[in-house]
Scaffold this active site. Structure first.
Site, PDB file in Angstrom:
ATOM      1  N   GLU A  15      79.718  31.777  80.626  1.00 44.91           N
ATOM      2  CA  GLU A  15      78.564  30.839  81.164  1.00 44.91           C
ATOM      3  C   GLU A  15      77.870  31.654  81.971  1.00 44.91           C
ATOM      4  OE1 GLU A  15      79.239  26.840  81.101  1.00 44.91           O
ATOM      5  OE2 GLU A  15      80.882  27.006  79.932  1.00 44.91           O
TER       6      GLU A  15
ATOM      7  N   ILE B  69      82.690  32.754  70.942  1.00 42.65           N
ATOM      8  CA  ILE B  69      82.643  31.262  70.718  1.00 42.65           C
ATOM      9  C   ILE B  69      83.830  30.593  71.111  1.00 42.65           C
ATOM     10  CG2 ILE B  69      82.040  29.244  69.430  1.00 42.65           C
ATOM     11  CD1 ILE B  69      79.687  31.371  70.433  1.00 42.65           C
TER      12      ILE B  69
ATOM     13  N   LEU C 182      75.599  30.051  71.503  1.00 40.00           N
ATOM     14  CA  LEU C 182      74.147  30.703  72.264  1.00 40.00           C
ATOM     15  C   LEU C 182      74.488  32.280  71.956  1.00 40.00           C
ATOM     16  CD1 LEU C 182      71.606  30.486  73.785  1.00 40.00           C
ATOM     17  CD2 LEU C 182      73.024  30.550  75.786  1.00 40.00           C
TER      18      LEU C 182
END
Length: 390
Positions: free
Chosen positions: A370, A165, A133
């Site tokens: 996150e 990532i 993302l």
């Protein structure tokens, strides 16, 4: 003092099957993970063979349906498994959490044909996933991502760069969010991209202060072509897919944080009992006893918070606010507990001879991934008083 599996903690396990599952996880943690954790983290080695073992043991698909190779376990049980793994080595616990996050889009939004074609291998076939993302210029503002997917007949061509990532360069598959329409969240679509797709390459892993055994790298998509059959959900639905995955993924980070904090507390308690000053164990001194008590209280509170959020999820009720709270509280608690553990060990805590200095460096990362904890506060506030005025 070497790493070791955490002290046994009383668990809320609903079935005998769940109790046997956690016993299996503790055995793997004690025999296969903890003994080599310090050495492998220092060497920056990713334990791929451990993930093969976890896959063959049925631990990489616990919260997903058994018809696709999953474990049919409630999220509350899965999160307690994550806590145990993270306590033994955060690279392993976080890796399982990220893999589970990477499977979420297909499991939740894929067609029956897509699930049947891909999920069994993803959940129990020894594969490892990555969730794509973030980008170099799109972190907290995820809706401004620039990676593009242009349709050409029955194929899509992906071009752009993803950043930060986990498992970048070693993942077997990637769940990728790319722009297929205009600006903003409504122009984003999700895709399932093979890790060996032509045109997909990884940059050198980032040099990090902690989590050295877990590779984090940019992924470059240089005209990567994938069939439309690998598009997940409808065109323009990708941002909703991403946010749904992150709600669940934040609970995984919370559980990992509690596991890391528990490992730090265990080390601090053991050291306090053994270390003697002024003719008696330092555990006798009230100032240190109060410090340990505060550490234990933060851990118990964090565990209760993530389990409550998991209970809501398992019941099919909204849990986004509680997930943000759990991620915020548990990761802040882990940072405080690991810092206090270093303090308990004094000068020894600052050396690599003991694992608590590594725990402290690893805890910092959990406050960032996150969704930073500042973003979690924004999410919680929006649930309380609505979105900000524009």
């Amino acid at each position: 003092m070497p790493d070791r599996a955490p002290q046994t903690v009383e668990r809320r396990l609903p079935t005998e099957e769940a109790r046997e599952l956690l016993a299996l996880v503790r055995d793997i943690a004690e025999r296969e993970i903890a003994p080599r954790a310090a050495e492998e983290e220092d060497a920056g080695r990713f334990p791929r063979e451990l993930f093969s073992l976890l896959s063959s043991s049925g631990l990489l698909g616990l919260p997903y349906a058994s018809e696709y190779g999953g474990g049919d376990q409630p999220y509350a049980v899965y999160l307690q498994v994550l806590e145990e793994l993270a306590a033994a080595r955060l690279t392993v616990g976080l890796g399982v959490s990220v893999h589970t996050l990477s499977c979420h889009a297909l499991a939740g939004f894929g067609t029956e044909e897509q699930r049947a074609a891909h999920l069994p291998a993803m959940l129990g076939g020894g594969l490892l996933g990555a969730y794509c993302l973030s980008e170099p210029a799109s972190g907290s503002d995820a809706a401004s991502l620039r990676t593009k997917a242009v349709r050409e007949g029955d194929e899509w061509m992906l071009t752009g760069t993803k950043a930060w990532i986990t498992h970048g360069g070693i993942a077997d598959f990637c769940t990728v969010m790319a722009r297929t329409g205009g600006e903003g969240p409504k122009g984003i679509t999700a895709f399932l991209v093979p890790g060996d797709a032509e045109g997909l390459s990884a940059a050198a892993p980032e040099r990090k202060m902690g989590m050295k055994g877990s590779p984090t790298a940019q992924l470059h998509f240089d005209g990567v072509r994938i069939p439309d059959a690998r598009r997940i959900g409808e065109e323009g639905q990708g941002f909703a897919v991403a946010l749904s995955a992150l709600d669940s993924g934040r609970l995984g980070i919370a559980a990992c944080a509690v596991g890391l904090a528990q490992a730090a507390l265990d080390q601090a308690v053991e050291y306090a009992r053994e270390r003697r000053q002024f003719g008696r164990p330092i555990a006798d001194f009230q100032g240190l006893r109060f410090l340990l008590a505060d550490m234990a209280t933060r851990i118990e509170a964090g565990r209760a918070l993530y389990l409550e959020a998991a209970r809501l999820r398992d019941e099919g009720r909204p849990f986004g606010r509680q997930a943000a709270m759990a991620k915020l509280f548990c990761t802040d608690a882990a940072m405080q507990v690991t810092t206090d553990a270093v303090q308990v060990l004094g000068g020894y805590g600052y050396t690599a001879d003991f694992p608590v200095e590594r725990y402290m460096r690893e805890a910092k990362m959990l406050q960032i991934v996150e969704g930073t904890n500042q973003i979690q506060r924004m999410v919680i506030a929006r649930h309380l008083v609505g979105p900000e005025s524009r």
